[in-house]
Design a protein around this motif. Sequence first.
Motif, PDB file in Angstrom:
ATOM      1  N   GLU A   1       0.841  -1.206   0.000  1.00 20.28           N
ATOM      2  CA  GLU A   1       0.000   0.000   0.000  1.00 20.28           C
ATOM      3  C   GLU A   1       0.875   1.254   0.000  1.00 20.28           C
ATOM      4  OE1 GLU A   1      -3.143   1.817   3.096  1.00 20.28           O
ATOM      5  OE2 GLU A   1      -3.342  -0.326   2.673  1.00 20.28           O
ATOM      6  N   VAL A   2       0.515   2.194  -0.847  1.00 23.61           N
ATOM      7  CA  VAL A   2       1.259   3.461  -0.937  1.00 23.61           C
ATOM      8  C   VAL A   2       0.273   4.600  -0.695  1.00 23.61           C
ATOM      9  CG1 VAL A   2       2.659   4.952  -2.427  1.00 23.61           C
ATOM     10  CG2 VAL A   2       2.792   2.457  -2.673  1.00 23.61           C
ATOM     11  N   SER A   3       0.650   5.558   0.126  1.00 25.87           N
ATOM     12  CA  SER A   3      -0.250   6.694   0.325  1.00 25.87           C
ATOM     13  C   SER A   3       0.489   8.004   0.114  1.00 25.87           C
ATOM     14  CB  SER A   3      -0.876   6.654   1.722  1.00 25.87           C
ATOM     15  OG  SER A   3       0.130   6.726   2.695  1.00 25.87           O
ATOM     16  N   VAL A   4      -0.236   8.982  -0.395  1.00 25.64           N
ATOM     17  CA  VAL A   4       0.315  10.321  -0.622  1.00 25.64           C
ATOM     18  C   VAL A   4      -0.560  11.304   0.147  1.00 25.64           C
ATOM     19  CG1 VAL A   4       0.841  12.090  -2.344  1.00 25.64           C
ATOM     20  CG2 VAL A   4       1.084   9.669  -2.933  1.00 25.64           C
ATOM     21  N   MET A   5       0.052  12.142   0.951  1.00 23.93           N
ATOM     22  CA  MET A   5      -0.703  13.149   1.695  1.00 23.93           C
ATOM     23  C   MET A   5      -0.114  14.517   1.415  1.00 23.93           C
ATOM     24  SD  MET A   5      -1.793  11.783   5.439  1.00 23.93           S
ATOM     25  CE  MET A   5      -0.216  12.261   6.036  1.00 23.93           C
ATOM     26  N   VAL A   6      -0.989  15.482   1.270  1.00 21.02           N
ATOM     27  CA  VAL A   6      -0.539  16.860   1.053  1.00 21.02           C
ATOM     28  C   VAL A   6      -1.152  17.712   2.155  1.00 21.02           C
ATOM     29  CG1 VAL A   6      -0.555  18.814  -0.541  1.00 21.02           C
ATOM     30  CG2 VAL A   6      -0.531  16.475  -1.443  1.00 21.02           C
ATOM     31  N   SER A   7      -0.344  18.508   2.812  1.00 22.74           N
ATOM     32  CA  SER A   7      -0.930  19.441   3.779  1.00 22.74           C
ATOM     33  C   SER A   7      -0.279  20.807   3.615  1.00 22.74           C
ATOM     34  CB  SER A   7      -0.791  18.923   5.206  1.00 22.74           C
ATOM     35  OG  SER A   7       0.556  18.881   5.561  1.00 22.74           O
ATOM     36  N   ALA A   8      -1.047  21.830   3.920  1.00 23.64           N
ATOM     37  CA  ALA A   8      -0.582  23.198   3.703  1.00 23.64           C
ATOM     38  C   ALA A   8      -0.574  23.953   5.016  1.00 23.64           C
ATOM     39  CB  ALA A   8      -1.512  23.891   2.706  1.00 23.64           C
ATOM     40  N   ALA A   9       0.501  24.653   5.269  1.00 26.20           N
ATOM     41  CA  ALA A   9       0.563  25.587   6.400  1.00 26.20           C
ATOM     42  C   ALA A   9       0.757  26.970   5.803  1.00 26.20           C
ATOM     43  CB  ALA A   9       1.715  25.209   7.315  1.00 26.20           C
ATOM     44  N   ALA A  10       0.832  27.988   6.667  1.00 25.44           N
ATOM     45  CA  ALA A  10       0.936  29.358   6.150  1.00 25.44           C
ATOM     46  C   ALA A  10       2.202  29.537   5.323  1.00 25.44           C
ATOM     47  CB  ALA A  10       0.920  30.342   7.308  1.00 25.44           C
ATOM     48  N   ASP A  11       3.279  28.900   5.756  1.00 29.92           N
ATOM     49  CA  ASP A  11       4.564  29.187   5.116  1.00 29.92           C
ATOM     50  C   ASP A  11       5.102  28.049   4.269  1.00 29.92           C
ATOM     51  OD1 ASP A  11       4.854  27.572   7.285  1.00 29.92           O
ATOM     52  OD2 ASP A  11       6.714  28.489   7.985  1.00 29.92           O
ATOM     53  N   CYS A  12       4.469  26.888   4.282  1.00 34.38           N
ATOM     54  CA  CYS A  12       5.002  25.785   3.468  1.00 34.38           C
ATOM     55  C   CYS A  12       3.950  24.728   3.188  1.00 34.38           C
ATOM     56  CB  CYS A  12       6.221  25.156   4.146  1.00 34.38           C
ATOM     57  SG  CYS A  12       5.806  24.140   5.559  1.00 34.38           S
ATOM     58  N   VAL A  13       4.297  23.896   2.224  1.00 38.70           N
ATOM     59  CA  VAL A  13       3.467  22.744   1.889  1.00 38.70           C
ATOM     60  C   VAL A  13       4.273  21.492   2.213  1.00 38.70           C
ATOM     61  CG1 VAL A  13       2.661  21.420  -0.096  1.00 38.70           C
ATOM     62  CG2 VAL A  13       2.023  23.797   0.153  1.00 38.70           C
ATOM     63  N   THR A  14       3.607  20.506   2.760  1.00 40.87           N
ATOM     64  CA  THR A  14       4.273  19.240   3.079  1.00 40.87           C
ATOM     65  C   THR A  14       3.616  18.122   2.288  1.00 40.87           C
ATOM     66  OG1 THR A  14       4.698  20.041   5.309  1.00 40.87           O
ATOM     67  CG2 THR A  14       4.899  17.671   4.960  1.00 40.87           C
ATOM     68  N   VAL A  15       4.432  17.346   1.601  1.00 41.85           N
ATOM     69  CA  VAL A  15       3.941  16.179   0.872  1.00 41.85           C
ATOM     70  C   VAL A  15       4.600  14.961   1.495  1.00 41.85           C
ATOM     71  CG1 VAL A  15       3.720  15.035  -1.360  1.00 41.85           C
ATOM     72  CG2 VAL A  15       3.803  17.544  -1.252  1.00 41.85           C
ATOM     73  N   THR A  16       3.786  13.974   1.843  1.00 40.03           N
ATOM     74  CA  THR A  16       4.305  12.744   2.426  1.00 40.03           C
ATOM     75  C   THR A  16       3.990  11.589   1.491  1.00 40.03           C
ATOM     76  OG1 THR A  16       3.826  13.647   4.592  1.00 40.03           O
ATOM     77  CG2 THR A  16       4.259  11.300   4.492  1.00 40.03           C
ATOM     78  N   VAL A  17       5.002  10.819   1.141  1.00 37.62           N
ATOM     79  CA  VAL A  17       4.800   9.600   0.352  1.00 37.62           C
ATOM     80  C   VAL A  17       5.221   8.439   1.246  1.00 37.62           C
ATOM     81  CG1 VAL A  17       5.433   8.298  -1.720  1.00 37.62           C
ATOM     82  CG2 VAL A  17       5.249  10.805  -1.821  1.00 37.62           C
ATOM     83  N   ALA A  18       4.257   7.603   1.608  1.00 36.99           N
ATOM     84  CA  ALA A  18       4.525   6.520   2.563  1.00 36.99           C
ATOM     85  C   ALA A  18       4.145   5.190   1.944  1.00 36.99           C
ATOM     86  CB  ALA A  18       3.726   6.758   3.840  1.00 36.99           C
ATOM     87  N   ASP A  19       4.868   4.146   2.315  1.00 34.95           N
ATOM     88  CA  ASP A  19       4.466   2.808   1.891  1.00 34.95           C
ATOM     89  C   ASP A  19       4.686   1.823   3.024  1.00 34.95           C
ATOM     90  OD1 ASP A  19       7.077   1.298   1.601  1.00 34.95           O
ATOM     91  OD2 ASP A  19       7.480   2.918   0.186  1.00 34.95           O
ATOM     92  N   THR A  20       4.036   0.680   2.900  1.00 31.10           N
ATOM     93  CA  THR A  20       4.134  -0.346   3.935  1.00 31.10           C
ATOM     94  C   THR A  20       5.033  -1.488   3.471  1.00 31.10           C
ATOM     95  OG1 THR A  20       2.125  -1.364   3.080  1.00 31.10           O
ATOM     96  CG2 THR A  20       1.859   0.202   4.896  1.00 31.10           C
ATOM     97  N   GLY A  21       6.084  -1.112   2.723  1.00 39.36           N
ATOM     98  CA  GLY A  21       7.064  -2.105   2.269  1.00 39.36           C
ATOM     99  C   GLY A  21       8.050  -2.440   3.376  1.00 39.36           C
ATOM    100  N   PRO A  22       9.232  -2.923   3.008  1.00 32.46           N
ATOM    101  CA  PRO A  22      10.178  -3.402   4.022  1.00 32.46           C
ATOM    102  C   PRO A  22      10.780  -2.296   4.885  1.00 32.46           C
ATOM    103  CG  PRO A  22      11.172  -3.454   1.835  1.00 32.46           C
ATOM    104  CD  PRO A  22       9.728  -3.098   1.642  1.00 32.46           C
ATOM    105  N   GLY A  23      10.682  -1.029   4.430  1.00 30.27           N
ATOM    106  CA  GLY A  23      11.318   0.049   5.181  1.00 30.27           C
ATOM    107  C   GLY A  23      12.796   0.133   4.861  1.00 30.27           C
TER     108      GLY A  23
END
Length: 124
Positions: free
Chosen positions: A37-59
């Motif tokens: 499973e792979v997930s992408v999350m985007v969140s916005a703050a006043a001064d920046c944007v954060t993108v997280t790409v996560a997976d449940t692979g071996p790490g």
Amino acid sequence: MTAGPAVVKLRMDPQRIRQVLDNLLTNAAVHTPPGTEVSVMVSAAADCVTVTVADTGPGVPAADRERVFDRFYRVDKARSRDRGGSGLGLSVAGSLVRAHGGTISLGGGPGRTVFTLTLPAAAR
Ligand SMILES: Nc1ncnc2c1ncn2[C@@H]1O[C@H](COP(=O)(O)OP(=O)(O)OP(=O)(O)O)[C@@H](O)[C@H]1O
Ligand SMILES: [Mg+2]
């Protein structure tokens, strides 16, 4: 992918940032077993944007987490070569993100890989 209603303006080269995201998503596909499973999350703050790409692979083992951003570094050299990886993707991604004034980092643990990308919002 989830995103809130906020509008955020970024000053960026979209082709280059796409290249960064492509590499993270390709990594999540090729360096993990089928069905991961792979997930992408985007969140916005006043001064920046954060993108997280996560997976449940071996790490990625903690000892390798800094080094995956080095040129030609692959955690499992024999296995990655099978998959055609040169170990350059994350080093290029790191350079592109820094050129945008952003950051990229790797977290997670056994059974979970999390890449976090931040990009500064454009000054208003
Ligand atoms: N999502 C992930 N899960 C597990 N290992 C990963 C993941 N992403 C990267 N890695 C490890 O980090 C190494 C470096 O990744 P990088 O993208 O720099 O190179 P690559 O994917 O091997 O080759 P290239 O991107 O140049 O085709 C990979 O070889 C792999 O060992
Ligand atoms: Mg790659």
